[in-house]
Design an enzyme around this catalytic site. Structure first.
Site, PDB file in Angstrom:
ATOM      1  CG  ASP A  37      -2.057   0.776   1.107  1.00 34.61           C
ATOM      2  OD1 ASP A  37      -2.002   2.120   0.814  1.00 34.61           O
ATOM      3  OD2 ASP A  37      -3.296   0.175   1.069  1.00 34.61           O
ATOM      4  CG  ASN A  90      -8.176  -3.944  -3.315  1.00 30.98           C
ATOM      5  OD1 ASN A  90      -9.590  -4.062  -3.557  1.00 30.98           O
ATOM      6  ND2 ASN A  90      -7.712  -3.379  -2.340  1.00 30.98           N
ATOM      7  CE1 TYR A 155     -13.173   3.858  -8.902  1.00 34.37           C
ATOM      8  CE2 TYR A 155     -15.456   3.433  -9.347  1.00 34.37           C
ATOM      9  CZ  TYR A 155     -14.160   3.199  -8.839  1.00 34.37           C
ATOM     10  OH  TYR A 155     -14.550   2.127  -7.973  1.00 34.37           O
ATOM     11  CE  LYS A 159     -11.901   0.589  -9.896  1.00 37.76           C
ATOM     12  NZ  LYS A 159     -11.013  -0.151  -8.834  1.00 37.76           N
ATOM     13  CB  ILE A 188     -17.699  -1.853  -0.187  1.00 35.13           C
ATOM     14  CG1 ILE A 188     -18.189  -2.902  -1.604  1.00 35.13           C
ATOM     15  CG2 ILE A 188     -17.277  -2.775   0.930  1.00 35.13           C
ATOM     16  CD1 ILE A 188     -19.480  -3.628  -1.497  1.00 35.13           C
ATOM     17  CB  THR A 190     -14.060   0.973   2.379  1.00 35.22           C
ATOM     18  OG1 THR A 190     -14.438   1.781   0.944  1.00 35.22           O
ATOM     19  CG2 THR A 190     -14.507  -0.774   1.837  1.00 35.22           C
TER      20      THR A 190
END
Ligand code: NAP
Length: 251
Positions: A37, A90, A155, A159, A188, A190
């Site tokens: 990360d 990811n 985006y 994707k 989600i 997050t």
């Protein structure tokens, strides 16, 4: 899950959200995990969580826009654990977007560089090592924005591109024993979504009301699919974008 025990998994964006949970799930299933990360603090926290559960993990600071750092990430898996069997590519960013003709080129380039070219850089580093090892399994994080017009133009384009890469890689490397799939999360819970929700509470409430499940998804609900896709239980699942969205797109 069959075939994960004692394998080696690399997870980008492993310091937060979905990537943290897939790191934890890989470790729970018995894999050694390389947590990668840009967020050093978040990455170390993930490693601490894994170790406190009795698992084995190493953090490597990695920006997926930097090929040398991505190569060093894969090298860490080799140096620490002897190779790489599984990858969850990811790491990603999201931004509210303008209509597509209104972007400036720098915004467009940054989104594509992280979300799409970042996945390609990871694949480029991971695949030769997996071929050397006799095979492996890779899951790339796309989005419902990868199969629909949800999300901003840059985006969504990034994707959609991740699914294209996943499909092409499947055809190119099936003979080498590597399986590739993508997960397409809905909304989600997050830090990525929490941040957007803080900036626009009404919008998040409107989106949540439109999800048949009646709630946001949990990162664990994506992580379980990632580890399953890498396991032998999913041995005949190849090149698929797996939509996990609480029913959002069936409407
Ligand atoms: P998150 O909580 O923000 O986690 C993403 C992690 O990736 C963060 O630690 C972030 O670090 C890191 N990162 C950002 N740019 C990076 C780079 N260039 N190199 C390496 N790491 C980088 O987000 P998330 O919701 O878990 O998202 C994970 C993936 O799921 C993303 O690809 C996202 O597009 C996708 N996704 C999420 C949702 C959702 O609703 N949450 C839906 C569909 C798809 P910083 O925080 O320091 O930037």
């Amino acid at each position: 899950m069959n075939g994960i025990q004692d394998g080696v998994a690399v997870v980008t964006g492993g310091g937060s959200g979905i990537g943290r949970q897939s790191s934890l799930r890989f470790a729970e299933a018995g894999a050694n995990v390389v947590v990668a990360d840009v967020d050093e603090e978040g990455g170390h926290r993930t490693v601490d969580l894994i170790e406190s559960n009795g698992g084995e993990a190493t953090f490597v600071e990695t920006d997926v826009t930097d090929s040398e750092e991505v190569a060093a990430m894969v090298q860490t898996a080799i140096d620490e654990y002897g190779g790489i069997d599984f990858a969850h590519n990811n790491a990603g960013i999201a931004e509210e977007g303008a209509r597509l003709a209104d972007y400036d080129e720098a915004e467009w380039d940054q989104m594509i560089d992280v979300n799409l070219k970042g996945v390609w850089r990871c694949l480029k580093a991971e695949i030769p090592e997996m071929i050397e090892r006799g095979g492996g399994a890779i899951v790339n994080t796309s989005s419902v924005a990868g199969v629909s017009a949800n999300g901003s133009a840059h985006y969504a384009a990034s994707k959609h591109g991740v699914i294209g890469l996943t499909r092409r890689a499947t055809v190119d490397y099936a003979d080498d024993g590597i399986r590739f799939n993508a997960v397409c999360p809905g909304v989600i819970d997050t830090p990525m979504v929490q941040q957007a929700g803080e900036d626009n509470t009404e919008e998040l409430e409107r989106i949540t009301a439109g999800i048949p499940a009646g709630r946001l998804g949990e990162p664990e609900e994506i992580a379980d699919a990632v580890v399953w896709l890498c396991s032998e239980d999913a041995s005949y699942v190849m090149g698929q974008p797996i939509i996990i969205d609480g029913g959002l797109l069936v409407q």
